[in-house]
Motif scaffolding. Structure first.
Motif, PDB file in Angstrom:
ATOM      1  N   SER A  63     -12.654  18.053 -86.298  1.00 17.07           N
ATOM      2  CA  SER A  63     -13.073  17.056 -85.313  1.00 17.07           C
ATOM      3  C   SER A  63     -12.084  15.906 -85.346  1.00 17.07           C
ATOM      4  CB  SER A  63     -14.498  16.570 -85.603  1.00 17.07           C
ATOM      5  OG  SER A  63     -14.526  15.819 -86.786  1.00 17.07           O
ATOM      6  N   ARG A  64     -12.349  14.900 -84.532  1.00 17.33           N
ATOM      7  CA  ARG A  64     -11.467  13.735 -84.510  1.00 17.33           C
ATOM      8  C   ARG A  64     -11.490  12.981 -85.828  1.00 17.33           C
ATOM      9  NH1 ARG A  64     -13.554  10.693 -79.349  1.00 17.33           N
ATOM     10  NH2 ARG A  64     -15.272  12.132 -79.530  1.00 17.33           N
ATOM     11  N   PHE A  65     -12.586  13.117 -86.552  1.00 16.86           N
ATOM     12  CA  PHE A  65     -12.764  12.344 -87.773  1.00 16.86           C
ATOM     13  C   PHE A  65     -12.489  13.151 -89.026  1.00 16.86           C
ATOM     14  CE2 PHE A  65     -15.827  10.866 -84.534  1.00 16.86           C
ATOM     15  CZ  PHE A  65     -15.195   9.675 -84.238  1.00 16.86           C
ATOM     16  N   GLY A  66     -11.929  14.335 -88.878  1.00 16.54           N
ATOM     17  CA  GLY A  66     -11.618  15.174 -90.025  1.00 16.54           C
ATOM     18  C   GLY A  66     -12.374  16.489 -89.952  1.00 16.54           C
ATOM     19  N   ARG A  67     -12.379  17.218 -91.063  1.00 15.56           N
ATOM     20  CA  ARG A  67     -13.061  18.504 -91.105  1.00 15.56           C
ATOM     21  C   ARG A  67     -14.502  18.317 -91.563  1.00 15.56           C
ATOM     22  NH1 ARG A  67      -8.851  22.946 -93.497  1.00 15.56           N
ATOM     23  NH2 ARG A  67      -7.547  22.976 -91.650  1.00 15.56           N
ATOM     24  N   ILE A  68     -15.394  19.071 -90.922  1.00 16.03           N
ATOM     25  CA  ILE A  68     -16.811  19.049 -91.264  1.00 16.03           C
ATOM     26  C   ILE A  68     -17.175  20.433 -91.770  1.00 16.03           C
ATOM     27  CG2 ILE A  68     -19.144  18.755 -90.379  1.00 16.03           C
ATOM     28  CD1 ILE A  68     -17.906  16.995 -88.171  1.00 16.03           C
ATOM     29  N   VAL A  69     -17.746  20.513 -92.947  1.00 22.98           N
ATOM     30  CA  VAL A  69     -18.169  21.789 -93.503  1.00 22.98           C
ATOM     31  C   VAL A  69     -19.515  22.144 -92.902  1.00 22.98           C
ATOM     32  CG1 VAL A  69     -18.772  23.045 -95.594  1.00 22.98           C
ATOM     33  CG2 VAL A  69     -16.918  21.389 -95.644  1.00 22.98           C
ATOM     34  N   ILE A  70     -19.562  23.241 -92.164  1.00 16.67           N
ATOM     35  CA  ILE A  70     -20.798  23.681 -91.529  1.00 16.67           C
ATOM     36  C   ILE A  70     -21.576  24.609 -92.459  1.00 16.67           C
ATOM     37  CG2 ILE A  70     -21.753  24.960 -89.576  1.00 16.67           C
ATOM     38  CD1 ILE A  70     -19.418  23.932 -87.924  1.00 16.67           C
ATOM     39  N   GLU A  93     -21.189  26.972 -96.371  1.00 20.94           N
ATOM     40  CA  GLU A  93     -20.395  27.322 -97.542  1.00 20.94           C
ATOM     41  C   GLU A  93     -21.277  28.165 -98.455  1.00 20.94           C
ATOM     42  OE1 GLU A  93     -17.315  24.965-100.333  1.00 20.94           O
ATOM     43  OE2 GLU A  93     -19.260  24.024-100.099  1.00 20.94           O
ATOM     44  N   SER A  94     -20.789  29.355 -98.814  1.00 18.61           N
ATOM     45  CA  SER A  94     -21.609  30.242 -99.614  1.00 18.61           C
ATOM     46  C   SER A  94     -20.735  31.290-100.283  1.00 18.61           C
ATOM     47  CB  SER A  94     -22.656  30.926 -98.734  1.00 18.61           C
ATOM     48  OG  SER A  94     -23.386  31.866 -99.472  1.00 18.61           O
ATOM     49  N   HIS A  95     -21.308  31.907-101.348  1.00 22.56           N
ATOM     50  CA  HIS A  95     -20.658  33.053-101.992  1.00 22.56           C
ATOM     51  C   HIS A  95     -20.960  34.324-101.209  1.00 22.56           C
ATOM     52  CE1 HIS A  95     -19.372  30.976-105.613  1.00 22.56           C
ATOM     53  NE2 HIS A  95     -20.557  30.373-105.642  1.00 22.56           N
ATOM     54  N   ASP A  96     -22.021  34.309-100.426  1.00 25.73           N
ATOM     55  CA  ASP A  96     -22.477  35.469 -99.685  1.00 25.73           C
ATOM     56  C   ASP A  96     -21.867  35.480 -98.285  1.00 25.73           C
ATOM     57  OD1 ASP A  96     -23.874  37.755 -99.083  1.00 25.73           O
ATOM     58  OD2 ASP A  96     -25.688  36.676 -98.473  1.00 25.73           O
ATOM     59  N   VAL A  97     -21.265  36.596 -97.921  1.00 27.05           N
ATOM     60  CA  VAL A  97     -20.635  36.709 -96.615  1.00 27.05           C
ATOM     61  C   VAL A  97     -21.690  36.667 -95.507  1.00 27.05           C
ATOM     62  CG1 VAL A  97     -19.240  38.202 -95.132  1.00 27.05           C
ATOM     63  CG2 VAL A  97     -18.698  38.012 -97.547  1.00 27.05           C
ATOM     64  N   ALA A  98     -22.831  37.266 -95.729  1.00 29.18           N
ATOM     65  CA  ALA A  98     -23.865  37.332 -94.698  1.00 29.18           C
ATOM     66  C   ALA A  98     -24.363  35.941 -94.311  1.00 29.18           C
ATOM     67  CB  ALA A  98     -25.031  38.194 -95.171  1.00 29.18           C
ATOM     68  N   ALA A  99     -24.456  35.036 -95.260  1.00 27.09           N
ATOM     69  CA  ALA A  99     -24.910  33.676 -94.957  1.00 27.09           C
ATOM     70  C   ALA A  99     -23.904  32.956 -94.072  1.00 27.09           C
ATOM     71  CB  ALA A  99     -25.132  32.902 -96.247  1.00 27.09           C
ATOM     72  N   VAL A 100     -22.639  33.144 -94.330  1.00 21.41           N
ATOM     73  CA  VAL A 100     -21.607  32.498 -93.518  1.00 21.41           C
ATOM     74  C   VAL A 100     -21.557  33.146 -92.133  1.00 21.41           C
ATOM     75  CG1 VAL A 100     -19.144  31.985 -93.350  1.00 21.41           C
ATOM     76  CG2 VAL A 100     -20.287  31.848 -95.553  1.00 21.41           C
ATOM     77  N   VAL A 101     -21.746  34.461 -92.058  1.00 25.16           N
ATOM     78  CA  VAL A 101     -21.779  35.142 -90.763  1.00 25.16           C
ATOM     79  C   VAL A 101     -22.942  34.624 -89.932  1.00 25.16           C
ATOM     80  CG1 VAL A 101     -22.194  37.379 -89.653  1.00 25.16           C
ATOM     81  CG2 VAL A 101     -20.573  37.207 -91.531  1.00 25.16           C
ATOM     82  N   ASP A 102     -24.108  34.415 -90.545  1.00 34.09           N
ATOM     83  CA  ASP A 102     -25.253  33.857 -89.818  1.00 34.09           C
ATOM     84  C   ASP A 102     -24.952  32.449 -89.323  1.00 34.09           C
ATOM     85  OD1 ASP A 102     -26.722  36.135 -90.156  1.00 34.09           O
ATOM     86  OD2 ASP A 102     -27.778  35.413 -91.951  1.00 34.09           O
ATOM     87  N   ALA A 103     -24.274  31.649 -90.130  1.00 36.25           N
ATOM     88  CA  ALA A 103     -23.929  30.288 -89.724  1.00 36.25           C
ATOM     89  C   ALA A 103     -22.947  30.300 -88.555  1.00 36.25           C
ATOM     90  CB  ALA A 103     -23.347  29.520 -90.903  1.00 36.25           C
ATOM     91  N   VAL A 104     -21.975  31.197 -88.593  1.00 36.69           N
ATOM     92  CA  VAL A 104     -20.996  31.302 -87.505  1.00 36.69           C
ATOM     93  C   VAL A 104     -21.687  31.774 -86.224  1.00 36.69           C
ATOM     94  CG1 VAL A 104     -18.963  32.568 -86.690  1.00 36.69           C
ATOM     95  CG2 VAL A 104     -19.023  31.664 -89.009  1.00 36.69           C
ATOM     96  N   THR A 105     -22.580  32.752 -86.338  1.00 33.63           N
ATOM     97  CA  THR A 105     -23.317  33.251 -85.175  1.00 33.63           C
ATOM     98  C   THR A 105     -24.164  32.150 -84.558  1.00 33.63           C
ATOM     99  OG1 THR A 105     -23.393  35.434 -86.187  1.00 33.63           O
ATOM    100  CG2 THR A 105     -24.914  35.026 -84.378  1.00 33.63           C
ATOM    101  N   ASP A 106     -24.857  31.388 -85.402  1.00 28.27           N
ATOM    102  CA  ASP A 106     -25.676  30.286 -84.912  1.00 28.27           C
ATOM    103  C   ASP A 106     -24.822  29.226 -84.229  1.00 28.27           C
ATOM    104  OD1 ASP A 106     -28.161  28.790 -84.685  1.00 28.27           O
ATOM    105  OD2 ASP A 106     -27.274  27.440 -86.199  1.00 28.27           O
TER     106      ASP A 106
END
Length: 94
Positions: free
Chosen positions: A14-21, A23-36
């Motif tokens: 973003s304009r103000f830097g990077r925002i962590v949406i 973060e996980s050890h599990d790929v499925a959790a990150v895939v769900d976050a990206v899908t959402d």
């Protein structure tokens, strides 16, 4: 990937830097976050596209005033300019 290469991190620039949406050890959790995230962005885009024509319709309904009289004035001015040019060329040849 995180610094230790075992953590998956989903970030947004973003304009103000990077925002962590997410973060996980599990790929499925990150895939769900990206899908959402992608689904929310598509809905926001759809709402923005639906809202845009309403603004254009209001601007298009504004009546045009004075268009005919501007045309008449331009026509008279053009005729006068042609008459002046013809008169000037006639007087120059005498």
């Amino acid at each position: 990937m995180g610094r230790d290469k075992r953590i998956y991190r989903f970030v947004q620039d973003s304009r103000f830097g990077r925002i962590v949406i997410a973060e996980s050890h599990d790929v499925a959790a990150v895939v769900d976050a990206v899908t959402d995230y992608v689904a929310r962005r598509m809905i926001e885009r759809e709402h923005a596209l639906v809202a845009t024509p309403a603004l254009e319709a209001v601007a298009a309904e504004k009546p045009r005033r004075g268009g005919f009289w501007i045309f008449v004035f331009g026509f008279i001015a053009g005729a006068a300019a042609l008459f002046a040019l013809a008169l000037f060329s006639t007087l120059r040849n005498l």
